[in-house]
Scaffold this active site. Sequence first.
Site, mmCIF file in Angstrom:
data_model
loop_
_atom_site.group_PDB
_atom_site.id
_atom_site.type_symbol
_atom_site.label_atom_id
_atom_site.label_comp_id
_atom_site.label_asym_id
_atom_site.label_seq_id
_atom_site.Cartn_x
_atom_site.Cartn_y
_atom_site.Cartn_z
ATOM 1 N N ARG A 69 -25.116 13.621 -10.438
ATOM 2 C CA ARG A 69 -25.585 14.893 -9.888
ATOM 3 C C ARG A 69 -25.691 14.748 -8.368
ATOM 4 O O ARG A 69 -26.425 13.882 -7.879
ATOM 5 C CB ARG A 69 -26.955 15.251 -10.483
ATOM 6 C CG ARG A 69 -27.567 16.485 -9.859
ATOM 7 C CD ARG A 69 -28.858 16.917 -10.556
ATOM 8 N NE ARG A 69 -29.393 18.087 -9.880
ATOM 9 C CZ ARG A 69 -30.527 18.132 -9.186
ATOM 10 N NH1 ARG A 69 -31.299 17.057 -9.112
ATOM 11 N NH2 ARG A 69 -30.889 19.229 -8.581
ATOM 12 N N GLU A 342 -33.859 15.002 -12.553
ATOM 13 C CA GLU A 342 -34.444 14.020 -11.635
ATOM 14 C C GLU A 342 -35.665 13.388 -12.284
ATOM 15 O O GLU A 342 -36.518 14.100 -12.841
ATOM 16 C CB GLU A 342 -34.926 14.652 -10.314
ATOM 17 C CG GLU A 342 -33.841 14.993 -9.333
ATOM 18 C CD GLU A 342 -34.387 15.618 -8.054
ATOM 19 O OE1 GLU A 342 -35.516 15.285 -7.622
ATOM 20 O OE2 GLU A 342 -33.663 16.456 -7.486
HETATM 21 C C1 GBH Z 1 -37.654 16.212 -5.496
HETATM 22 O O1 GBH Z 1 -38.738 16.996 -5.147
HETATM 23 C C2 GBH Z 1 -36.467 16.646 -4.694
HETATM 24 O O2 GBH Z 1 -35.584 17.409 -5.492
HETATM 25 C C3 GBH Z 1 -35.729 15.504 -4.040
HETATM 26 O O3 GBH Z 1 -34.900 16.013 -3.043
HETATM 27 C C4 GBH Z 1 -36.727 14.500 -3.502
HETATM 28 O O4 GBH Z 1 -36.121 13.505 -2.740
HETATM 29 C C5 GBH Z 1 -37.428 13.899 -4.674
HETATM 30 O O5 GBH Z 1 -38.019 14.882 -5.464
HETATM 31 C C6 GBH Z 1 -38.510 12.888 -4.291
HETATM 32 O O6 GBH Z 1 -39.501 13.511 -3.540
HETATM 33 O O7 GBH Z 1 -48.917 13.952 -6.948
HETATM 34 O O8 GBH Z 1 -49.986 15.851 -6.047
HETATM 35 O O9 GBH Z 1 -49.024 14.241 -4.569
HETATM 36 C C7 GBH Z 1 -39.972 16.581 -5.713
HETATM 37 C C8 GBH Z 1 -41.142 17.470 -5.362
HETATM 38 C C9 GBH Z 1 -43.441 17.492 -4.738
HETATM 39 C C10 GBH Z 1 -42.796 16.287 -6.669
HETATM 40 C C11 GBH Z 1 -44.692 16.670 -4.616
HETATM 41 C C12 GBH Z 1 -44.050 15.470 -6.605
HETATM 42 C C13 GBH Z 1 -46.254 15.208 -5.744
HETATM 43 C C14 GBH Z 1 -47.519 15.902 -5.895
HETATM 44 N N1 GBH Z 1 -42.402 16.735 -5.364
HETATM 45 N N2 GBH Z 1 -45.110 16.144 -5.912
HETATM 46 S S1 GBH Z 1 -48.953 14.885 -5.873
#
Ligand code: GBH
Length: 437
Positions: A69, A342
């Site tokens: 992907r 993912e």
């Molecule tokens: C993905 O987003 C993206 O699609 C990708 O591009 C990115 O590199 C990858 O993940 C890694 O970040 O536990 O309360 O701190 C993920 C979005 C937002 C998911 C924040 C995890 C953590 C919240 N993320 N979240 S917390």
Amino acid sequence: MFLWGTATAAYQIEGATGEDGRGASVWDTFSHEPGRTRGGQTGDVACDHYHRWPEDVALMAGLGVNAYRFSIAWPRVLPQGSGQVNAPGLDFYDRLVDALLAEGIQPVPTLFHWDLPQALEERGGWLDRDVCALFADYAAVVAGRLADRVPLWITLNEPFVHMAYGYAMGLHAPGRTLMTGALPAAHHQLLAHGLAVQALRAAGARQVALTNNCTPVWPASREEADVRAADAYDVLHNRLFNDPVLLGEYPDLSAYTPDLGFVRDGDLKTIAAPLDALGVNYYNPTRIAAPTGDGLPFDDAGVTGFPTTAFGWPVVPDGLRELLTGLKARYGAALPPIMITENGCSQEDTPAADGTIDDAARVDFLDRHIAAMRRAMAEGVDVRGYFVWSLLDNFEWAEGYDQRFGLVHVDFETQRRTPKRSYHWFARFLKDQNTDT
Ligand code: GBH
């Protein structure tokens, strides 16, 4: 065939942002503004994948995945977002697709992973309804070139995160801080998705999916106020993006907006076009308490009592089982097959003196999440694929290069790639799958 793969995104790995006619994206602009990313880091070079893609395809071949992907950079294909097609941009993805197919790896492109052409940002970005139709035009151009060899297409990556981080909180490009005023950016992404489904099918795409970031939401206590707040968060993070696509209606959004004036007649019918798969990105559950301020109807209470990744995110493998069985319980027959598009974690991953990278915590993370996915499958959830985030250490958005998610270590000074222990573990795991079946 169950798809076992790795995932990446264009702006996070490609670099070569000024080459071969590529236009600027909102991430070029944003990452070059002072104070936006850790240490002012940008994706100008990233993993230099635009030049080193043959090596990266070889790494995947060595891993033994049967799918990959990746995302297509809209501004490489249409530098101004619409109008003139940039042939070298399309050629790049055409070559990549052929190289993957030659190794028996199914290409799974995502059309939008947050790198909106800057020219479209200038007319309002995802707040501008006209961008929806332009996205569908772009989808038609790309599928017109690749759909003869690419069966499965993903329209958008994580419209929730793009809305919340990019338009509500200003942590990602385009850096707007609209809070609940960001909701039109959700609707327009969803409408763009629906229009793109039509365009992709018309161009010969056989399977179309949308990837949502989903999180199980845990109330901080059994107190009614916490339970109500958790429900409100579930609406914003999960149901706002799953309900219209799978059920053709929005959840009750009255806690966020008094009216949905940006939703027009017929939009929901477009958004609810049948899908062949739902892409699910899973990282961790979210724990929510009653609001203490007078803004949003919830407070993030933080998940405690679990180990954490280098990012500080809690490691809760069974949350993936909970999420998948929860989706099945909520959507029933309306739920298409699921692809985990993912799943992964950042770790410190410092090379040892002999150059090896012993990322035992990542091996454990992946092993336990795959086991949790299988528990959900045993409970009747139809899962058709699993993609590790990520193939390579890469540009982790606002966190720059400090957070490493790769199965393969990248030395960003030299661009040297070194498979980590998790790469060798996953290769062994994939071999065992093949002998089992
Ligand atoms: C993905 O987003 C993206 O699609 C990708 O591009 C990115 O590199 C990858 O993940 C890694 O970040 O536990 O309360 O701190 C993920 C979005 C937002 C998911 C924040 C995890 C953590 C919240 N993320 N979240 S917390």
